[in-house]
Scaffold this motif. Structure first.
Motif, PDB file in Angstrom:
ATOM      1  N   GLY A 133       1.343  -1.024  -0.025  1.00 45.79           N
ATOM      2  CA  GLY A 133       0.036  -0.254  -0.055  1.00 45.79           C
ATOM      3  C   GLY A 133       0.289   1.629  -0.120  1.00 45.79           C
ATOM      4  O   GLY A 133       1.581   1.649  -0.083  1.00 45.79           O
ATOM      5  N   TYR A 134       0.535   2.233  -0.624  1.00 42.14           N
ATOM      6  CA  TYR A 134       0.509   3.742  -0.408  1.00 42.14           C
ATOM      7  C   TYR A 134       0.759   3.984   0.669  1.00 42.14           C
ATOM      8  O   TYR A 134       0.292   4.600   1.665  1.00 42.14           O
ATOM      9  CB  TYR A 134       0.816   4.794  -1.618  1.00 42.14           C
ATOM     10  CG  TYR A 134       0.826   5.882  -2.004  1.00 42.14           C
ATOM     11  CD1 TYR A 134       2.073   6.121  -2.318  1.00 42.14           C
ATOM     12  CD2 TYR A 134       0.921   6.946  -1.189  1.00 42.14           C
ATOM     13  CE1 TYR A 134       3.308   7.001  -2.470  1.00 42.14           C
ATOM     14  CE2 TYR A 134       1.347   8.220  -1.032  1.00 42.14           C
ATOM     15  CZ  TYR A 134       2.259   8.396  -2.147  1.00 42.14           C
ATOM     16  OH  TYR A 134       3.072   9.352  -2.411  1.00 42.14           O
ATOM     17  N   ARG A 135       1.988   4.719   1.109  1.00 42.83           N
ATOM     18  CA  ARG A 135       2.691   5.785   2.485  1.00 42.83           C
ATOM     19  C   ARG A 135       3.651   6.113   2.196  1.00 42.83           C
ATOM     20  O   ARG A 135       4.448   5.851   1.458  1.00 42.83           O
ATOM     21  CB  ARG A 135       2.232   4.821   3.654  1.00 42.83           C
ATOM     22  CG  ARG A 135       3.070   3.674   3.993  1.00 42.83           C
ATOM     23  CD  ARG A 135       2.547   2.916   5.521  1.00 42.83           C
ATOM     24  NE  ARG A 135       3.325   2.042   5.374  1.00 42.83           N
ATOM     25  CZ  ARG A 135       5.083   2.203   6.191  1.00 42.83           C
ATOM     26  NH1 ARG A 135       4.782   3.677   6.545  1.00 42.83           N
ATOM     27  NH2 ARG A 135       5.094   1.130   6.296  1.00 42.83           N
ATOM     28  N   ASP A 136       4.642   7.049   3.062  1.00 43.14           N
ATOM     29  CA  ASP A 136       5.245   7.637   2.820  1.00 43.14           C
ATOM     30  C   ASP A 136       6.550   6.831   3.932  1.00 43.14           C
ATOM     31  O   ASP A 136       5.959   6.403   5.022  1.00 43.14           O
ATOM     32  CB  ASP A 136       5.506   9.138   3.329  1.00 43.14           C
ATOM     33  CG  ASP A 136       5.547  10.328   2.999  1.00 43.14           C
ATOM     34  OD1 ASP A 136       3.994  10.005   1.680  1.00 43.14           O
ATOM     35  OD2 ASP A 136       4.313  11.342   3.437  1.00 43.14           O
ATOM     36  N   ARG A 137       7.647   6.224   2.090  1.00 39.51           N
ATOM     37  CA  ARG A 137       8.246   5.670   3.355  1.00 39.51           C
ATOM     38  C   ARG A 137       9.919   5.460   3.390  1.00 39.51           C
ATOM     39  O   ARG A 137      10.138   6.725   2.310  1.00 39.51           O
ATOM     40  CB  ARG A 137       8.441   4.340   2.500  1.00 39.51           C
ATOM     41  CG  ARG A 137       6.704   3.461   3.278  1.00 39.51           C
ATOM     42  CD  ARG A 137       6.951   2.178   2.560  1.00 39.51           C
ATOM     43  NE  ARG A 137       6.044   0.996   2.316  1.00 39.51           N
ATOM     44  CZ  ARG A 137       5.119   1.069   1.984  1.00 39.51           C
ATOM     45  NH1 ARG A 137       4.578   1.233   0.825  1.00 39.51           N
ATOM     46  NH2 ARG A 137       4.235   0.333   2.339  1.00 39.51           N
ATOM     47  N   PHE A 138      10.566   6.025   4.086  1.00 38.83           N
ATOM     48  CA  PHE A 138      12.208   6.300   4.152  1.00 38.83           C
ATOM     49  C   PHE A 138      12.776   5.225   2.754  1.00 38.83           C
ATOM     50  O   PHE A 138      13.964   5.481   2.453  1.00 38.83           O
ATOM     51  CB  PHE A 138      12.551   6.524   5.187  1.00 38.83           C
ATOM     52  CG  PHE A 138      12.314   7.082   6.407  1.00 38.83           C
ATOM     53  CD1 PHE A 138      12.971   8.215   6.291  1.00 38.83           C
ATOM     54  CD2 PHE A 138      10.937   6.581   7.719  1.00 38.83           C
ATOM     55  CE1 PHE A 138      12.299   9.288   7.138  1.00 38.83           C
ATOM     56  CE2 PHE A 138      10.935   8.029   8.108  1.00 38.83           C
ATOM     57  CZ  PHE A 138      11.838   8.989   7.838  1.00 38.83           C
ATOM     58  N   PHE A 139      12.112   4.017   2.866  1.00 32.39           N
ATOM     59  CA  PHE A 139      12.964   3.088   1.883  1.00 32.39           C
ATOM     60  C   PHE A 139      11.877   2.891   1.213  1.00 32.39           C
ATOM     61  O   PHE A 139      11.095   1.628   1.796  1.00 32.39           O
ATOM     62  CB  PHE A 139      13.706   1.808   2.924  1.00 32.39           C
ATOM     63  CG  PHE A 139      14.389   1.090   2.127  1.00 32.39           C
ATOM     64  CD1 PHE A 139      15.700   0.806   1.713  1.00 32.39           C
ATOM     65  CD2 PHE A 139      13.597   0.098   1.800  1.00 32.39           C
ATOM     66  CE1 PHE A 139      16.507   0.753   0.965  1.00 32.39           C
ATOM     67  CE2 PHE A 139      14.352  -0.921   1.209  1.00 32.39           C
ATOM     68  CZ  PHE A 139      15.934  -1.054   0.700  1.00 32.39           C
ATOM     69  N   ASN A 140      12.532   2.784  -0.071  1.00 34.21           N
ATOM     70  CA  ASN A 140      11.608   1.781  -1.313  1.00 34.21           C
ATOM     71  C   ASN A 140      11.805   0.433  -2.216  1.00 34.21           C
ATOM     72  O   ASN A 140      13.206   0.990  -2.692  1.00 34.21           O
ATOM     73  CB  ASN A 140      10.829   3.095  -1.886  1.00 34.21           C
ATOM     74  CG  ASN A 140       9.525   3.155  -1.318  1.00 34.21           C
ATOM     75  OD1 ASN A 140       8.671   3.035  -0.970  1.00 34.21           O
ATOM     76  ND2 ASN A 140       9.661   4.560  -0.488  1.00 34.21           N
ATOM     77  N   VAL A 141      11.882   0.044  -2.808  1.00 38.20           N
ATOM     78  CA  VAL A 141      12.399  -0.762  -3.848  1.00 38.20           C
ATOM     79  C   VAL A 141      11.753  -1.055  -5.143  1.00 38.20           C
ATOM     80  O   VAL A 141       9.930  -1.193  -4.579  1.00 38.20           O
ATOM     81  CB  VAL A 141      12.322  -2.767  -2.968  1.00 38.20           C
ATOM     82  CG1 VAL A 141      12.772  -3.447  -3.807  1.00 38.20           C
ATOM     83  CG2 VAL A 141      12.907  -2.470  -1.736  1.00 38.20           C
ATOM     84  N   TYR A 142      12.049  -1.162  -6.362  1.00 39.41           N
ATOM     85  CA  TYR A 142      11.731  -0.470  -7.369  1.00 39.41           C
ATOM     86  C   TYR A 142      12.478  -1.441  -8.198  1.00 39.41           C
ATOM     87  O   TYR A 142      13.203  -1.833  -8.108  1.00 39.41           O
ATOM     88  CB  TYR A 142      11.510   0.774  -7.809  1.00 39.41           C
ATOM     89  CG  TYR A 142      12.641   1.489  -7.925  1.00 39.41           C
ATOM     90  CD1 TYR A 142      12.947   1.125  -9.801  1.00 39.41           C
ATOM     91  CD2 TYR A 142      13.468   1.883  -7.215  1.00 39.41           C
ATOM     92  CE1 TYR A 142      14.270   1.972  -9.493  1.00 39.41           C
ATOM     93  CE2 TYR A 142      15.094   2.333  -7.494  1.00 39.41           C
ATOM     94  CZ  TYR A 142      14.992   2.377  -8.423  1.00 39.41           C
ATOM     95  OH  TYR A 142      15.987   2.682  -9.160  1.00 39.41           O
ATOM     96  N   GLY A 143      11.242  -1.770  -9.336  1.00 39.60           N
ATOM     97  CA  GLY A 143      12.074  -2.712 -10.827  1.00 39.60           C
ATOM     98  C   GLY A 143      12.037  -1.831 -11.764  1.00 39.60           C
ATOM     99  O   GLY A 143      10.898  -0.835 -11.665  1.00 39.60           O
ATOM    100  N   VAL A 144      12.905  -1.703 -13.019  1.00 42.30           N
ATOM    101  CA  VAL A 144      12.492  -1.368 -14.415  1.00 42.30           C
ATOM    102  C   VAL A 144      12.352  -2.123 -15.423  1.00 42.30           C
ATOM    103  O   VAL A 144      13.358  -2.914 -14.934  1.00 42.30           O
ATOM    104  CB  VAL A 144      12.991  -0.065 -14.321  1.00 42.30           C
ATOM    105  CG1 VAL A 144      13.499   1.152 -13.596  1.00 42.30           C
ATOM    106  CG2 VAL A 144      14.768  -0.637 -14.031  1.00 42.30           C
ATOM    107  N   LEU A 145      11.758  -1.834 -16.349  1.00 38.96           N
ATOM    108  CA  LEU A 145      12.147  -2.747 -17.382  1.00 38.96           C
ATOM    109  C   LEU A 145      11.790  -1.889 -19.067  1.00 38.96           C
ATOM    110  O   LEU A 145      10.499  -1.089 -18.911  1.00 38.96           O
ATOM    111  CB  LEU A 145      11.088  -4.037 -17.625  1.00 38.96           C
ATOM    112  CG  LEU A 145      11.163  -4.836 -18.618  1.00 38.96           C
ATOM    113  CD1 LEU A 145      12.219  -5.567 -19.248  1.00 38.96           C
ATOM    114  CD2 LEU A 145      10.401  -5.957 -18.846  1.00 38.96           C
TER     115      LEU A 145
END
Length: 213
Positions: A133-145
Motif C-alpha cells: 500500500g502507498y504511504r510515505d516510507r524512508f525505504f522503497n524497492v522498485y524495478g524497471v524494464l
C-alpha cells in the motif's frame, strides 16, 4: 466590585486542556491522510556518476579496471501515474574506455570513446507500494524494464602481433559467423573509422531509494 480573575483563568486553562487533545488528534489525522493519499505528479532530476564499460574489450565484465572508469551524467524525467506505477525517460552522455589482454587475433586491445550518448524509456514499478500500500516510507524497492538506444564513437588500439606494436586498429565482424577480426586502421576508409555506432538496448533492473528526512 472586585472581579474574580482567578476563576476565569482556571476556567480558560481547563478549556484549553480539553481542546488540545482534539487539535493534536486533528493534526495527526491530517498527517496520516497526507502520508497515505497519492497525487499523480511529474518529476525531473539530474544525475552523475562513473561509467563502467561491460563490453567485449574488457578483462572483467563485473568490475573493469579502475583506469578505464570514466565520468557520465544524465537527465531523468517522467510521470508518476499511481503510487506503484510510473514512466520515465532518460538521456545520458559521457565517455567510455576499456582494455583487454587478448581478444580475437590481437594480443592486447583498448578503446577510448569521446562520446557515448544513450536514451531509455522505462516503466517503474514500486514493489513497496504495490504489495504494502502507498504511504510515505524512508525505504522503497522498485524495478524497471524498458527499451533504449546507445550511440558512440570510439578509437580502438591494439597489438596484432606483427612486430609493429600498439597501433590503431579496426574491428571486422563476419556476418555469417559473428567472428571478430582486427585489422590495421590504415587500411580502412576514414569514413568507416569515424562513423557513429548505434546499439539497441532493453534495460532492466532492481533498485531502492531512501531518504534521510
Amino acid at each position: 466590585m472586585k472581579k474574580d480573575y482567578g476563576f476565569i483563568l482556571k476556567f480558560l486553562a481547563i478549556l484549553l486542556l480539553g481542546v488540545m487533545p482534539i487539535l493534536v488528534s486533528a493534526q495527526e489525522g491530517k498527517k496520516k491522510e497526507r502520508s497515505t493519499e497519492f497525487t499523480p505528479h511529474w518529476f525531473v532530476n539530474l544525475n552523475g556518476g562513473i561509467n563502467l564499460a561491460h563490453m567485449d574489450v574488457a578483462n572483467s565484465k563485473i568490475l573493469p579496471a579502475t583506469d578505464t572508469w570514466r565520468i557520465g551524467y544524465g537527465l531523468r524525467f517522467g510521470y508518476q501515474f499511481m503510487g506503484w506505477l510510473g514512466l520515465r525517460g532518460e538521456l545520458t552522455n559521457g565517455q567510455m574506455a576499456g582494455q583487454r589482454d587478448e581478444i580475437a587475433n590481437a594480443t592486447m586491445a583498448n578503446f577510448e570513446s569521446s562520446m557515448a550518448f544513450g536514451w531509455h524509456l522505462q516503466p517503474i514499478i514500486n514493489f513497496s507500494h504495490l504489495f504494502a500500500g502507498y504511504r510515505d516510507r524512508f525505504f522503497n524497492v522498485y524495478g524497471v524494464l524498458g527499451v533504449g538506444g546507445f550511440s558512440y564513437k570510439t578509437t580502438l588500439k591494439g597489438d596484432l602481433g606483427t612486430g609493429v606494436g600498439e597501433q590503431e586498429i579496426y574491428r571486422v565482424i563476419d556476418a555469417s559467423t559473428d567472428e571478430i577480426t582486427f585489422i590495421p586502421a590504415d587500411g580502412v576508409q576514414q569514413d568507416n573509422m569515424e562513423e557513429l555506432q548505434h546499439l539497441w538496448s532493453w534495460p532492466f533492473g532492481l533498485g531502492f531509494t531512501f531518504r534521510l528526512a
